[in-house]
Design a protein around this motif. Structure first.
Motif, PDB file in Angstrom:
ATOM      1  N   VAL A  74      11.547   0.967  -5.357  1.00 35.36           N
ATOM      2  CA  VAL A  74      10.779   1.684  -6.029  1.00 35.36           C
ATOM      3  C   VAL A  74      10.966   1.451  -7.266  1.00 35.36           C
ATOM      4  N   LEU A  75       9.533   1.612  -8.117  1.00 37.23           N
ATOM      5  CA  LEU A  75       9.389   1.199  -9.645  1.00 37.23           C
ATOM      6  C   LEU A  75       9.508   2.405 -10.365  1.00 37.23           C
ATOM      7  N   SER A  76       9.854   2.295 -11.742  1.00 41.60           N
ATOM      8  CA  SER A  76       9.873   3.444 -12.527  1.00 41.60           C
ATOM      9  C   SER A  76       9.812   2.968 -13.899  1.00 41.60           C
ATOM     10  N   THR A  77       9.732   3.634 -15.085  1.00 42.45           N
ATOM     11  CA  THR A  77       9.664   3.473 -16.147  1.00 42.45           C
ATOM     12  C   THR A  77      10.780   3.912 -17.230  1.00 42.45           C
ATOM     13  N   VAL A  78      10.998   3.479 -18.361  1.00 44.16           N
ATOM     14  CA  VAL A  78      12.136   4.004 -19.340  1.00 44.16           C
ATOM     15  C   VAL A  78      11.384   4.175 -20.820  1.00 44.16           C
ATOM     16  N   ARG A  79      11.035   5.512 -20.816  1.00 44.26           N
ATOM     17  CA  ARG A  79      10.583   5.910 -22.373  1.00 44.26           C
ATOM     18  C   ARG A  79       9.141   5.054 -22.471  1.00 44.26           C
ATOM     19  N   GLU A  80       8.293   4.744 -21.604  1.00 47.34           N
ATOM     20  CA  GLU A  80       7.259   4.143 -21.625  1.00 47.34           C
ATOM     21  C   GLU A  80       7.183   2.778 -22.178  1.00 47.34           C
ATOM     22  N   GLU A  81       8.556   2.126 -22.304  1.00 45.52           N
ATOM     23  CA  GLU A  81       8.783   0.937 -23.039  1.00 45.52           C
ATOM     24  C   GLU A  81       9.420  -0.079 -22.304  1.00 45.52           C
ATOM     25  N   GLN A  82      10.139   0.249 -21.238  1.00 46.42           N
ATOM     26  CA  GLN A  82      10.780  -0.832 -20.200  1.00 46.42           C
ATOM     27  C   GLN A  82      10.311  -0.498 -18.764  1.00 46.42           C
ATOM     28  N   LEU A  83      10.453  -1.243 -17.797  1.00 52.45           N
ATOM     29  CA  LEU A  83      10.321  -1.072 -16.572  1.00 52.45           C
ATOM     30  C   LEU A  83      11.645  -1.064 -15.901  1.00 52.45           C
ATOM     31  N   ALA A  84      11.941  -0.064 -14.808  1.00 52.52           N
ATOM     32  CA  ALA A  84      13.120   0.044 -14.084  1.00 52.52           C
ATOM     33  C   ALA A  84      12.724  -0.017 -12.711  1.00 52.52           C
ATOM     34  N   VAL A  85      13.507  -1.079 -11.775  1.00 53.02           N
ATOM     35  CA  VAL A  85      13.433  -0.942 -10.280  1.00 53.02           C
ATOM     36  C   VAL A  85      14.957  -0.844  -9.836  1.00 53.02           C
ATOM     37  N   LEU A  86      14.407   0.219  -8.721  1.00 58.29           N
ATOM     38  CA  LEU A  86      15.404   0.295  -7.829  1.00 58.29           C
ATOM     39  C   LEU A  86      15.374  -0.366  -6.495  1.00 58.29           C
ATOM     40  N   PHE A  87      16.374  -1.045  -5.938  1.00 57.81           N
ATOM     41  CA  PHE A  87      16.454  -1.575  -4.810  1.00 57.81           C
ATOM     42  C   PHE A  87      17.639  -1.397  -3.803  1.00 57.81           C
ATOM     43  N   GLU A  88      17.206  -0.914  -2.530  1.00 59.72           N
ATOM     44  CA  GLU A  88      18.430  -0.375  -1.672  1.00 59.72           C
ATOM     45  C   GLU A  88      18.425  -1.579  -0.431  1.00 59.72           C
ATOM     46  N   SER A  89      19.552  -2.269  -0.457  1.00 55.96           N
ATOM     47  CA  SER A  89      19.493  -3.256   0.828  1.00 55.96           C
ATOM     48  C   SER A  89      20.271  -2.564   1.900  1.00 55.96           C
ATOM     49  N   SER A 132       0.769  -1.222   0.049  1.00 55.24           N
ATOM     50  CA  SER A 132      -0.043   0.009   0.060  1.00 55.24           C
ATOM     51  C   SER A 132       0.753   1.261   0.042  1.00 55.24           C
ATOM     52  N   ASN A 133       2.151   1.340   0.603  1.00 56.89           N
ATOM     53  CA  ASN A 133       2.820   2.679   0.500  1.00 56.89           C
ATOM     54  C   ASN A 133       3.812   2.632  -0.704  1.00 56.89           C
ATOM     55  N   ARG A 134       3.425   2.002  -1.658  1.00 54.97           N
ATOM     56  CA  ARG A 134       4.168   2.224  -2.992  1.00 54.97           C
ATOM     57  C   ARG A 134       3.210   2.101  -4.172  1.00 54.97           C
ATOM     58  N   ARG A 135       3.539   3.208  -4.809  1.00 49.88           N
ATOM     59  CA  ARG A 135       2.939   3.557  -6.200  1.00 49.88           C
ATOM     60  C   ARG A 135       3.183   2.544  -7.303  1.00 49.88           C
ATOM     61  N   GLY A 136       2.044   2.190  -7.866  1.00 46.48           N
ATOM     62  CA  GLY A 136       2.154   1.412  -9.127  1.00 46.48           C
ATOM     63  C   GLY A 136       2.827   2.399 -10.345  1.00 46.48           C
ATOM     64  N   VAL A 137       3.314   2.062 -11.342  1.00 44.30           N
ATOM     65  CA  VAL A 137       3.691   2.780 -12.522  1.00 44.30           C
ATOM     66  C   VAL A 137       3.208   2.235 -13.841  1.00 44.30           C
ATOM     67  N   SER A 138       2.870   2.950 -14.664  1.00 44.49           N
ATOM     68  CA  SER A 138       1.905   2.603 -16.030  1.00 44.49           C
ATOM     69  C   SER A 138       2.936   2.447 -17.043  1.00 44.49           C
ATOM     70  N   LEU A 139       2.801   1.229 -17.718  1.00 43.71           N
ATOM     71  CA  LEU A 139       3.647   0.804 -18.939  1.00 43.71           C
ATOM     72  C   LEU A 139       2.798   0.255 -19.991  1.00 43.71           C
ATOM     73  N   LYS A 140       2.715   0.919 -21.128  1.00 44.37           N
ATOM     74  CA  LYS A 140       2.106   0.421 -22.429  1.00 44.37           C
ATOM     75  C   LYS A 140       0.580   0.055 -21.889  1.00 44.37           C
ATOM     76  N   GLY A 141       0.075   1.024 -21.125  1.00 42.22           N
ATOM     77  CA  GLY A 141      -1.450   1.133 -20.880  1.00 42.22           C
ATOM     78  C   GLY A 141      -1.772   0.035 -19.741  1.00 42.22           C
ATOM     79  N   ASN A 142      -1.065  -0.347 -19.287  1.00 42.96           N
ATOM     80  CA  ASN A 142      -1.181  -1.363 -18.009  1.00 42.96           C
ATOM     81  C   ASN A 142      -0.506  -0.834 -16.717  1.00 42.96           C
ATOM     82  N   THR A 143      -0.843  -1.414 -15.605  1.00 40.82           N
ATOM     83  CA  THR A 143      -0.027  -1.043 -14.374  1.00 40.82           C
ATOM     84  C   THR A 143       0.498  -1.995 -13.752  1.00 40.82           C
ATOM     85  N   TYR A 144       1.936  -1.584 -13.125  1.00 42.61           N
ATOM     86  CA  TYR A 144       2.567  -2.601 -12.550  1.00 42.61           C
ATOM     87  C   TYR A 144       2.850  -2.227 -11.110  1.00 42.61           C
TER      88      TYR A 144
END
Length: 371
Positions: free
Chosen positions: A249-264, A191-203
């Motif tokens: 955290v999730l993000s997108t790359v030019r609305e074509e790819q998904l990117a994910v940041l992970f901090e341990s 619940s505390n993380r936003r989804g991101v839109s990619l090619k019309g869908n949300t991840y």
């Protein structure tokens, strides 16, 4: 003297294609010819190409949605005297905005005035807004995402919310039908993380309900398909994620790819992966970069404040976060840290914050379809 109306069509298109996105509404209202030109698909493609070079980013700051211009020139060329910069060039003023979501150039904003919450869709390209009435009253804790149906190019909104005596509910709003419908699901969204839109869908980052009941927290990536109006199967993440000790955290790359940041927190490293293939049913990943957090001074986030985007061409990531101004003060300022393969590169101060824990959101901005 040559009048603008006498100029050749290709010259007019070249001139108008260089108009900043913040001035589009004024330019389009100048005459019927120009307004019609902005509705032409071939011209809009040309204008989108020009705008993409400006590296426009949408962020939230102090409960306002701001359009920012990002300049990453010179980060690998020390002879370039122009330092990286992130400057505000526009603002969306529709009251106190507490959440914002992006899809295909459209912005879905949740406003809250301490009494009621309202939902509005903003099309910056056309300068238009549409207020979405709720089936049941909105709450500032609700989560939303916006996408579209690939069969008929119809935009839809997904809402995740809590009701009395229920775990979590999902409902979908159809723009053409102008109505909400409850839909069933078997997953919990983090619940505390936003989804991101990619090619019309949300991840989303998600976990299965039965796994939670058994006390097992196995997190995955989950796609909501707006065409089929249902969630796809769990998709694997390139790491093991624990929400108490780690940050993702999730993000997108030019609305074509998904990117994910992970901090341990154990290894004190930030890893960023980018998808090589992704759809509602499959995903594969490649490592983009890794950097030790010790090279980024005092970088930390509060709740859902962190966001990021990557520039594949320059091989850098821009991580937006917040930091205390002084140890004995509650004043805070935003900063963006630019990191690359060799670690920390540059820090850009985004200005002092007017609130203790505002949301921060950054996404690569593209011109939307004519909705």
């Amino acid at each position: 003297m040559t009048m603008v109306s006498d100029l050749p069509q290709d010259l007019v298109e070249e001139i108008l294609s260089r108009v900043p996105i913040t001035c589009l509404r004024a330019v389009r209202s100048t005459c019927k010819r120009w307004n019609g030109l902005f509705k032409d698909p071939s011209f809009r493609k040309k204008h989108s190409g020009k705008a993409a070079k400006d590296s426009l980013v949408v962020m939230m700051n102090g409960y306002r949605v701001c359009l920012m211009s990002v300049n990453l020139n010179g980060i690998h060329n020390h002879k370039d005297l122009v330092a990286p910069s992130i400057k505000q060039i526009g603002e969306f003023n529709q009251g106190k905005i507490c959440r914002v979501f992006h899809c295909n150039g459209l912005l879905l904003c949740l406003t809250n005035d301490c009494i009621t919450s309202r939902l509005v869709v903003w099309n910056p390209y056309l300068g238009q807004t549409r207020w979405i009435e709720p089936r049941t009253a909105y709450d500032k804790s609700d989560m939303f995402s916006i996408g579209y149906d690939n069969n008929n190019n119809n935009h839809k909104i997904l809402r995740l919310f809590y009701e009395l005596d229920s775990y979590i509910n999902y409902e979908i709003y159809d723009f053409k039908a102008n109505s909400w419908r409850i839909i069933p699901t078997s997953y919990i969204i983090v619940s505390n993380r936003r989804g991101v839109s990619l090619k019309g869908n949300t991840y989303f980052l998600a976990r299965k309900i039965f796994e939670v009941e058994e006390g097992v927290e196995d997190y995955c990536l989950l796609c909501f398909d707006f065409t089929k109006e249902r969630f796809g199967p769990p998709l694997h993440l390139p790491f093991h994620y624990h929400p108490v000790d780690d940050d993702t955290v999730l993000s997108t790359v030019r609305e074509e790819q998904l990117a994910v940041l992970f901090e341990s927190m154990d290894t004190h490293k930030i890893h960023i992966w980018i998808t090589t293939k992704i759809d509602p049913n499959t995903v594969s990943w490649k490592k983009f970069l890794a950097v030790r957090t010790e090279t980024i001074i005092d970088l930390y986030s509060f709740f859902d404040t962190r966001s990021f985007f990557v520039d594949e061409e320059k091989k850098v990531a821009v991580i937006c976060d917040i930091q205390k101004l002084k140890p004995n003060r509650i004043d805070m300022y935003q900063k963006a840290c630019i990191v690359g393969e060799k670690g920390y590169i540059e820090e850009v101060n985004l200005g002092e914050l007017r609130y203790c824990c505002p949301l921060v959101c950054s996404v690569r901005f593209q011109l939307p379809s004519l909705v």
